[in-house]
Design a protein around this motif. Structure first.
Motif, PDB file in Angstrom:
ATOM      1  N   LEU A  17       3.840   3.107  22.004  1.00 19.56           N
ATOM      2  CA  LEU A  17       5.097   3.445  21.139  1.00 19.56           C
ATOM      3  C   LEU A  17       5.483   2.202  20.123  1.00 19.56           C
ATOM      4  CD1 LEU A  17       7.682   5.160  20.438  1.00 19.56           C
ATOM      5  CD2 LEU A  17       8.805   4.069  22.465  1.00 19.56           C
ATOM      6  N   ARG A  18       5.086   0.994  20.722  1.00 21.80           N
ATOM      7  CA  ARG A  18       5.533  -0.195  20.019  1.00 21.80           C
ATOM      8  C   ARG A  18       4.474  -0.200  18.723  1.00 21.80           C
ATOM      9  NH1 ARG A  18       4.388  -5.743  23.366  1.00 21.80           N
ATOM     10  NH2 ARG A  18       2.490  -4.936  23.142  1.00 21.80           N
ATOM     11  N   ARG A  19       3.272   0.050  19.005  1.00 21.36           N
ATOM     12  CA  ARG A  19       2.396   0.067  17.810  1.00 21.36           C
ATOM     13  C   ARG A  19       2.598   1.189  16.839  1.00 21.36           C
ATOM     14  NH1 ARG A  19      -1.641  -0.278  21.878  1.00 21.36           N
ATOM     15  NH2 ARG A  19      -1.877   1.847  21.831  1.00 21.36           N
ATOM     16  N   ALA A  20       3.199   2.200  17.355  1.00 22.01           N
ATOM     17  CA  ALA A  20       3.691   3.386  16.367  1.00 22.01           C
ATOM     18  C   ALA A  20       4.767   3.016  15.594  1.00 22.01           C
ATOM     19  CB  ALA A  20       3.838   4.664  17.476  1.00 22.01           C
ATOM     20  N   VAL A  21       5.674   2.377  16.341  1.00 25.74           N
ATOM     21  CA  VAL A  21       6.951   2.171  15.686  1.00 25.74           C
ATOM     22  C   VAL A  21       6.659   0.810  14.548  1.00 25.74           C
ATOM     23  CG1 VAL A  21       9.407   0.957  15.653  1.00 25.74           C
ATOM     24  CG2 VAL A  21       8.612   2.579  17.286  1.00 25.74           C
ATOM     25  N   GLU A  22       5.878   0.055  14.791  1.00 27.08           N
ATOM     26  CA  GLU A  22       5.340  -1.144  13.857  1.00 27.08           C
ATOM     27  C   GLU A  22       4.772  -0.516  12.670  1.00 27.08           C
ATOM     28  OE1 GLU A  22       3.194  -3.718  16.250  1.00 27.08           O
ATOM     29  OE2 GLU A  22       4.812  -4.819  16.820  1.00 27.08           O
ATOM     30  N   HIS A  23       3.788   0.524  12.929  1.00 22.78           N
ATOM     31  CA  HIS A  23       2.926   1.295  11.698  1.00 22.78           C
ATOM     32  C   HIS A  23       4.047   2.054  10.917  1.00 22.78           C
ATOM     33  CE1 HIS A  23       0.113   3.727   9.880  1.00 22.78           C
ATOM     34  NE2 HIS A  23       0.885   4.825  10.054  1.00 22.78           N
ATOM     35  N   ARG A  24       5.247   2.786  11.588  1.00 25.97           N
ATOM     36  CA  ARG A  24       6.328   3.371  10.865  1.00 25.97           C
ATOM     37  C   ARG A  24       6.901   2.408   9.886  1.00 25.97           C
ATOM     38  NH1 ARG A  24      12.086   2.595  10.594  1.00 25.97           N
ATOM     39  NH2 ARG A  24      12.695   4.509   9.792  1.00 25.97           N
ATOM     40  N   ASN A  25       7.413   1.499  10.390  1.00 25.88           N
ATOM     41  CA  ASN A  25       8.099   0.453   9.643  1.00 25.88           C
ATOM     42  C   ASN A  25       7.203  -0.074   8.236  1.00 25.88           C
ATOM     43  OD1 ASN A  25      10.233   0.610  11.359  1.00 25.88           O
ATOM     44  ND2 ASN A  25       9.682  -1.199  12.514  1.00 25.88           N
ATOM     45  N   GLN A  26       5.818  -0.364   8.561  1.00 24.86           N
ATOM     46  CA  GLN A  26       4.998  -1.049   7.571  1.00 24.86           C
ATOM     47  C   GLN A  26       4.690   0.219   6.368  1.00 24.86           C
ATOM     48  OE1 GLN A  26       1.376  -2.072   9.636  1.00 24.86           O
ATOM     49  NE2 GLN A  26       2.501  -3.976  10.521  1.00 24.86           N
ATOM     50  N   THR A  27       4.608   1.503   6.907  1.00 25.25           N
ATOM     51  CA  THR A  27       4.362   2.454   6.061  1.00 25.25           C
ATOM     52  C   THR A  27       5.692   2.560   4.885  1.00 25.25           C
ATOM     53  OG1 THR A  27       2.973   3.430   7.615  1.00 25.25           O
ATOM     54  CG2 THR A  27       3.686   4.765   5.942  1.00 25.25           C
ATOM     55  N   ALA A  28       6.753   2.642   5.644  1.00 29.28           N
ATOM     56  CA  ALA A  28       8.082   2.973   5.169  1.00 29.28           C
ATOM     57  C   ALA A  28       8.359   1.704   3.989  1.00 29.28           C
ATOM     58  CB  ALA A  28       9.365   3.037   6.065  1.00 29.28           C
ATOM     59  N   LEU A  29       7.848   0.530   4.491  1.00 25.63           N
ATOM     60  CA  LEU A  29       8.030  -0.421   3.451  1.00 25.63           C
ATOM     61  C   LEU A  29       7.246  -0.475   2.321  1.00 25.63           C
ATOM     62  CD1 LEU A  29       9.798  -3.056   3.335  1.00 25.63           C
ATOM     63  CD2 LEU A  29       8.315  -4.443   4.392  1.00 25.63           C
ATOM     64  N   ALA A  30       5.910  -0.047   2.557  1.00 21.72           N
ATOM     65  CA  ALA A  30       4.818   0.191   1.600  1.00 21.72           C
ATOM     66  C   ALA A  30       5.283   0.982   0.679  1.00 21.72           C
ATOM     67  CB  ALA A  30       3.538   0.346   2.118  1.00 21.72           C
ATOM     68  N   VAL A  31       5.867   2.181   1.007  1.00 22.00           N
ATOM     69  CA  VAL A  31       6.177   3.383   0.184  1.00 22.00           C
ATOM     70  C   VAL A  31       7.391   2.905  -0.723  1.00 22.00           C
ATOM     71  CG1 VAL A  31       7.126   5.559   0.039  1.00 22.00           C
ATOM     72  CG2 VAL A  31       5.289   5.224   1.532  1.00 22.00           C
ATOM     73  N   GLY A  32       8.460   2.296   0.001  1.00 23.06           N
ATOM     74  CA  GLY A  32       9.456   1.914  -0.914  1.00 23.06           C
ATOM     75  C   GLY A  32       9.240   0.748  -1.785  1.00 23.06           C
ATOM     76  N   ALA A  33       8.322   0.031  -1.721  1.00 28.12           N
ATOM     77  CA  ALA A  33       7.862  -1.210  -2.377  1.00 28.12           C
ATOM     78  C   ALA A  33       7.264  -0.396  -3.543  1.00 28.12           C
ATOM     79  CB  ALA A  33       7.162  -2.314  -1.837  1.00 28.12           C
ATOM     80  N   GLU A  34       6.399   0.312  -3.593  1.00 29.92           N
ATOM     81  CA  GLU A  34       5.715   0.982  -4.589  1.00 29.92           C
ATOM     82  C   GLU A  34       6.598   1.716  -5.500  1.00 29.92           C
ATOM     83  OE1 GLU A  34       2.793   2.137  -7.216  1.00 29.92           O
ATOM     84  OE2 GLU A  34       3.101   0.691  -5.833  1.00 29.92           O
ATOM     85  N   ILE A  35       7.926   2.508  -4.922  1.00 24.73           N
ATOM     86  CA  ILE A  35       8.602   3.286  -5.495  1.00 24.73           C
ATOM     87  C   ILE A  35       9.394   2.244  -6.323  1.00 24.73           C
ATOM     88  CG2 ILE A  35      10.808   4.493  -5.419  1.00 24.73           C
ATOM     89  CD1 ILE A  35       9.794   5.877  -2.951  1.00 24.73           C
TER      90      ILE A  35
END
Length: 440
Positions: A285-303
């Motif tokens: 769960l710790r790894r999954a939450v970190e991956h979710r945060n990194q993905t959300a940040l990458a998508v937001g930055a590209e937008i």
């Protein structure tokens, strides 16, 4: 007939969706608030999961909305926004429903509340979800309709206005008759309305004046521009080197694994298997939450990188962009971008909005135009044109199409009509009729 039995061996590749993979995909769609709730539920069943939030303060770098307002910063926008509709109603429910069961049912009604304050789902569906019969559902509906401001949780316009009229002591037989004949009022058939209500025209005008004092969308008062009912998940700020995107640390939950307790518990041989399984879930769960945060940040930055013009100048400059564009740039599948943008909200100098709103297809332009404008930008222009028109002489769809096509994408009349429907803008005939009613 000859029959033969043969055996062949073939090797194929396929993807098996494990339970952990399905959960990880589901996490991508959650907002910070929903993620916090999910982690808390997991922590109730897993003694090695601790829920924590970062103590890091919100970014306070100044940014402007294109006009040099250096005094505005992200932390003030997030912390000081007015109470949301959801929070306003929930606070009243805390006092109204002392029973846990009644509060759970009331929360189900609250989930169905749309941004205008109306009940956004059929009562039958809510009753089914809460295991209520229709009489019980009607009784609970009356209870939640007692919140302030009056008119919330109405199922239609007549019910919304009736709730407010009852609250203000305006409900008379004539007022009720007008509410029962709203289609005639919408058609501006005042003579016919006076006839079916069996009243004089002067009495009808007095009632219509009272009717116009009511609010058909009581929930909309809690929204300012694109301000939402919960805090955003991403925050856009302007730095010395350009636009910057950060996770909203004030609402972002973090998973901490209690390794020390696990090490002590594993000393008991009888509990070793259970501890190993629970500890594995906590680490995943710790790894999954970190991956979710990194993905959300990458998508937001590209937008943000693609929508710099929107951040500077507003909705009229939103650029065409598709899910595939963002997915290809950041190296993920298009479905991943779709899931991330479903529940994530981002605060920008132009307001707070869902990431989905930034995606819009390009419209074809003439030879003299510099590239295609986005459909979202065109819809915004149409909305501004209608807002600025003369109510006595509203713009037709043809006129709007010609005005947009002069200096932008080539727009057909049927496209304007489609965008009007999406924006809930009535036709020019209906707007003219409404103008006459307002002028009474």
């Amino acid at each position: 007939m000859n029959m033969q039995i043969s055996q062949r061996t073939a090797q194929t590749q396929g993807l098996v969706m494990t339970g952990h993979m399905q959960q990880a995909i589901a996490l991508l769609q959650l907002s910070n608030t929903d993620l916090q709730r999910y982690i808390e539920q997991e922590a109730e069943e897993n003694p090695f999961i601790d829920v924590a939030r970062s103590d890091r303060a919100l970014p306070s770098l100044p940014y402007s909305g294109g006009k040099g307002n250096d005094g505005d910063d992200a932390s003030s926008r997030v912390a000081n926004h007015p109470l949301s509709l959801y929070a306003h109603v929930a606070a009243q429910f805390d006092l109204m429903f002392t029973s846990a069961q009644d509060r759970a049912i009331a929360d189900r009604f609250l989930e169905a509340l749309d941004e205008n304050g109306w009940l956004g789902e059929p009562l039958e569906e809510i009753a089914f979800a809460c295991a209520l019969d229709m009489d019980e559902a009607e009784h609970m509906l009356l209870a939640v309709q007692a919140v302030e401001p009056s008119g919330l949780f109405a199922r239609n316009l007549a019910e919304c206005l009736a709730l407010q009229a009852e609250d203000q002591g305006l409900m008379t037989p004539l007022f009720r008759a007008v509410l029962d004949n709203l289609p005639r009022l919408a058609a501006a058939d005042l003579t016919g309305l006076a006839r079916v209500c069996n009243c004089a025209m002067d009495d009808l005008r007095t009632t219509l004046k009272q009717l116009r004092s009511l609010n058909p969308k009581p929930g909309a008062d809690f929204l300012i521009g694109d301000l939402i009912e919960r805090e955003p998940d991403l925050i856009v700020t302007r730095s010395a080197t350009g636009w910057k995107v950060e996770l909203n640390r004030s609402t972002l939950p973090a998973v901490q694994v209690d390794e020390a307790s696990a090490a002590i518990a594993t000393q008991d041989k009888r509990a070793r298997e259970y501890v190993g399984e629970r500890l594995g879930v906590a680490r995943w769960l710790r790894r999954a939450v970190e991956h979710r945060n990194q993905t959300a940040l990458a998508v937001g930055a590209e937008i943000v990188r693609r929508q710099a013009a929107f951040l500077e100048h507003g909705p009229a400059r939103i650029a065409p962009m598709t899910l595939a564009d963002v997915a290809q740039t950041i190296g993920v599948h298009e479905s991943t971008v779709s899931r991330v943008t479903t529940g994530i909200m981002m605060v920008t100098p132009q307001g707070t909005m869902g990431l989905k709103r930034f995606f819009s297809t390009a419209l074809s332009s003439d030879a003299d135009s510099e590239g295609g404008a986005s459909a979202a930008a065109v819809r915004y222009r149409i909305q501004k044109m209608v807002a600025a028109e003369d109510p006595a002489n509203p713009l037709s769809d043809d006129a709007i199409a010609q005005m947009v096509s002069k200096d932008g994408p080539i727009l057909a009349r049927r496209t304007v009509a489609k965008y009007r429907d999406m924006l809930h803008i009535p036709s020019s005939f209906q707007r003219k009729r409404q103008g006459k009613l307002n002028a009474m």
